[in-house]
Motif scaffolding. Structure first.
Motif, mmCIF file in Angstrom:
data_model
loop_
_atom_site.group_PDB
_atom_site.id
_atom_site.type_symbol
_atom_site.label_atom_id
_atom_site.label_comp_id
_atom_site.label_asym_id
_atom_site.label_seq_id
_atom_site.Cartn_x
_atom_site.Cartn_y
_atom_site.Cartn_z
ATOM 1 N N PHE A 21 65.451 74.162 -52.510
ATOM 2 C CA PHE A 21 64.378 75.164 -52.507
ATOM 3 C C PHE A 21 64.881 76.508 -51.988
ATOM 4 O O PHE A 21 64.666 77.547 -52.620
ATOM 5 C CB PHE A 21 63.209 74.664 -51.646
ATOM 6 C CG PHE A 21 62.163 75.708 -51.390
ATOM 7 C CD1 PHE A 21 61.233 76.049 -52.351
ATOM 8 C CD2 PHE A 21 62.110 76.364 -50.158
ATOM 9 C CE1 PHE A 21 60.262 77.016 -52.121
ATOM 10 C CE2 PHE A 21 61.152 77.329 -49.906
ATOM 11 C CZ PHE A 21 60.230 77.654 -50.888
ATOM 12 N N THR A 25 65.485 79.880 -54.234
ATOM 13 C CA THR A 25 64.712 81.065 -53.856
ATOM 14 C C THR A 25 65.625 82.242 -53.542
ATOM 15 O O THR A 25 65.359 83.384 -53.943
ATOM 16 C CB THR A 25 63.822 80.762 -52.627
ATOM 17 O OG1 THR A 25 63.033 79.604 -52.889
ATOM 18 C CG2 THR A 25 62.900 81.927 -52.324
ATOM 19 N N LEU A 70 67.036 84.775 -46.584
ATOM 20 C CA LEU A 70 67.046 83.566 -47.401
ATOM 21 C C LEU A 70 68.441 82.976 -47.535
ATOM 22 O O LEU A 70 68.611 81.749 -47.563
ATOM 23 C CB LEU A 70 66.441 83.850 -48.776
ATOM 24 C CG LEU A 70 64.914 83.938 -48.792
ATOM 25 C CD1 LEU A 70 64.417 84.544 -50.089
ATOM 26 C CD2 LEU A 70 64.302 82.548 -48.593
#
Length: 537
Positions: A21, A25, A70
């Motif tokens: 994930f 992302t 991120l």
């Protein structure tokens, strides 16, 4: 007992899903420019017309910061995944023991109720259905209020991902459950309020069980009856907001804290403490008030014992919970929405005089009990409890929690010098009702009363408190606005209008809500310059 093979599978899937994930992302952020990202994000949430709103909530500077963050989180998630795979059997064994202990405690609670006297079973068997039916009546007749409509429009009414990804959702736990309930074959106004009602009924049952364990049957009946008819408790059994769940998590945290005081080495209680922290903060970040109260109280207990090991372990659990919760609150952290909330609490005070202090005490009392004239009771109870000598540590802990709750709330009021939203005072409901039990036990008020007399006293308390509570103005504040919104919405829908311009901000969520019920998208522009939908007249 949940089988280890199944737990191994679940943990393995999580260990793969978490880094995948974050990596996907991060790559999505890296592979798109700012405008392309905003457009894609709006489409994902089925809100293509919200691009300007997303730009204001998530400026380009935050987009660049998110790119770096991120990639950092992707690395952390890989380390977490490695840790999970390396300790798969150990973690699954621990979880299996935890769920087994949880099921054992639940079975024990049920067995305890079975062994209560018939009279007690009749009492709780009447109290809970009466509260359920009265609350259900209000759910059916009371119109949706401003905050409920806002919550539905932005977090519940759309797709599942909107609950997590739209900045500003500080009720994630409740909105996820309400999103599931809205698929029930009932009116959506009722469906999204049902989780609050069910959580409230469980809250009252658990409160009665705790009081029964602490004080005995007679005091438990009186305290539970008083608690169940408090103004804010009954209000948030009706409204589609997270506060009954918040109180339930606070009560569970209090229960497990008492257990840890009695058995500091029990692994299950430490794990349950961590689980409740995560659940409570997911329900609403305001859970931090109750969490802080209990940490301060544990510190005071540690000082009494001259042993701070348990307190340090709870701080450690709090840090772990905070790290886990950053995943769920990432949209708010990236957009600095939580920072804006904190800044609103740090705003300069608006007043400073003795009248404010007096009115604050009066307002707190009214919000909790529905009785405005009893403002002096809260500080009086706090002072009285400070002088109560208790050799039993759990009771001493309850007194510490109660006094710290009162004092911390008033410190916040005095620092802010402004009236806080009434829902903030709901945290005092549990301490006030527990104080009643402590005082009744200490001064042996019910020691000479028969069980029948305790039932009659409980009935009198319920009738008096309920009369004040169900005439509480909060239930009726939005009726006029709701009537006006329905009338205006009907006119706009009949005229086949898809937009409107309004002066009063209170009408905005109502107009959007009733348009949505007719499967219409209503674009609303505001005269308020501070609104994100501002448009010059």
């Amino acid at each position: 007992m949940i089988k280890r093979r199944f737990l191994n599978l679940v943990i393995g899937i999580l260990a793969l899903a978490i880094p995948v994930f974050f990596i996907l992302t991060a790559l999505f952020f890296a592979g798109n420019d700012y405008n392309a990202f905003i457009i894609a994000f709006a489409k994902l949430l089925h809100k293509p017309g919200w691009t300007e709103f997303f730009k204001s909530s998530f400026p380009e500077s935050s987009f660049e910061n998110a790119r770096v963050l991120l990639f950092f989180l992707s690395g952390i998630s890989l380390l977490i995944s490695f840790f999970l795979f390396r300790n798969l059997n150990c973690i699954s064994s621990g979880l299996s023991r935890f769920f087994s202990s949880l099921s054992g405690h639940t079975a024990y609670a049920i067995q305890t109720i079975r062994h209560h006297s018939l009279a007690e079973k009749i009492f709780i068997g009447l109290l809970l259905p009466v509260i359920f039916l009265v609350s259900l009546y209000h759910i059916l007749v009371q119109p949706m209020q401003y905050d409920e409509m806002w919550t539905y429009n932005y977090f519940i009414g759309g797709g599942f991902w909107r609950t997590f990804l739209i900045p500003g959702n500080n009720h994630i736990g409740y909105t996820v459950i309400a999103w599931l309930f809205k698929w029930l074959p009932v009116n959506q106004d009722i469906a999204i309020r049902l989780p609050a009602l069910l959580a409230g009924i469980l809250l009252i049952l658990c409160f009665w069980l705790m009081c029964r364990r602490l004080f005995g049957s007679s005091i438990a009946m009186v305290s539970a009856t008083f608690f169940s008819s408090m103004a804010l408790v009954t209000t948030y059994l009706v409204l589609a907001r997270s506060y009954s769940m918040l109180l339930l998590c606070s009560l569970f945290l209090l229960w497990v804290s008492i257990k840890l005081i009695r058995d500091r080495q029990n692994t299950f209680y430490k794990q349950f403490y961590l689980l409740i922290l995560i659940a409570g903060y997911l329900v609403n970040p305001l859970f931090g008030f109750g969490h802080l109260v209990q940490l301060i109280s544990f510190f005071m207990i540690g000082g009494f014992r001259r042993d701070y090991k348990t307190f340090i372990q709870l701080i450690y659990a709090s840090v772990i919970a905070g790290l886990i919760l950053t995943i769920f609150y990432m949209p708010d952290l990236v957009t600095s929405h939580l920072g804006l909330i904190a800044a609103s609490f740090a705003a300069p005070p608006s007043a400073g005089n003795a009248v404010f202090i007096k009115e604050s005490f009066a307002a707190v009392s009214q919000h909790i009990t529905g009785i405005y004239s009893a403002w002096f009771l809260l500080p009086a109870i706090s002072i009285l409890l400070l002088f109560l000598k208790q050799d039993d540590e759990p009771r001493r802990f309850l007194i510490y929690c109660s006094v710290v709750s009162f004092l911390l709330m008033f410190v916040i009021l005095l620092i802010q010098q402004r009236f806080l939203p009434e829902r903030f005072f709901i945290f005092l409901s549990i301490p006030v009702a527990l104080c009643l039990g402590i005082l009744l036990e200490k001064f042996k008020v019910l020691s000479n009363l028969s069980f029948r007399s305790a039932v009659i006293l409980s009935l009198i308390i319920f009738l008096i408190s309920s009369f004040r509570t169900y005439n509480y103005s909060h239930f009726y504040l939005s009726e006029k606005n709701d009537f006006d919104c329905k009338e205006i919405s009907q006119v706009l829908i009949t005229a086949n209008a898809d937009s409107c311009y309004i002066q009063h901000p209170d009408f905005k969520p109502g107009l959007e809500y009733y348009a949505r019920k007719e499967n219409r998208l209503m674009v609303i522009r505001m005269a308020d310059e501070k609104s994100l939908d501002y448009m010059p007249a």
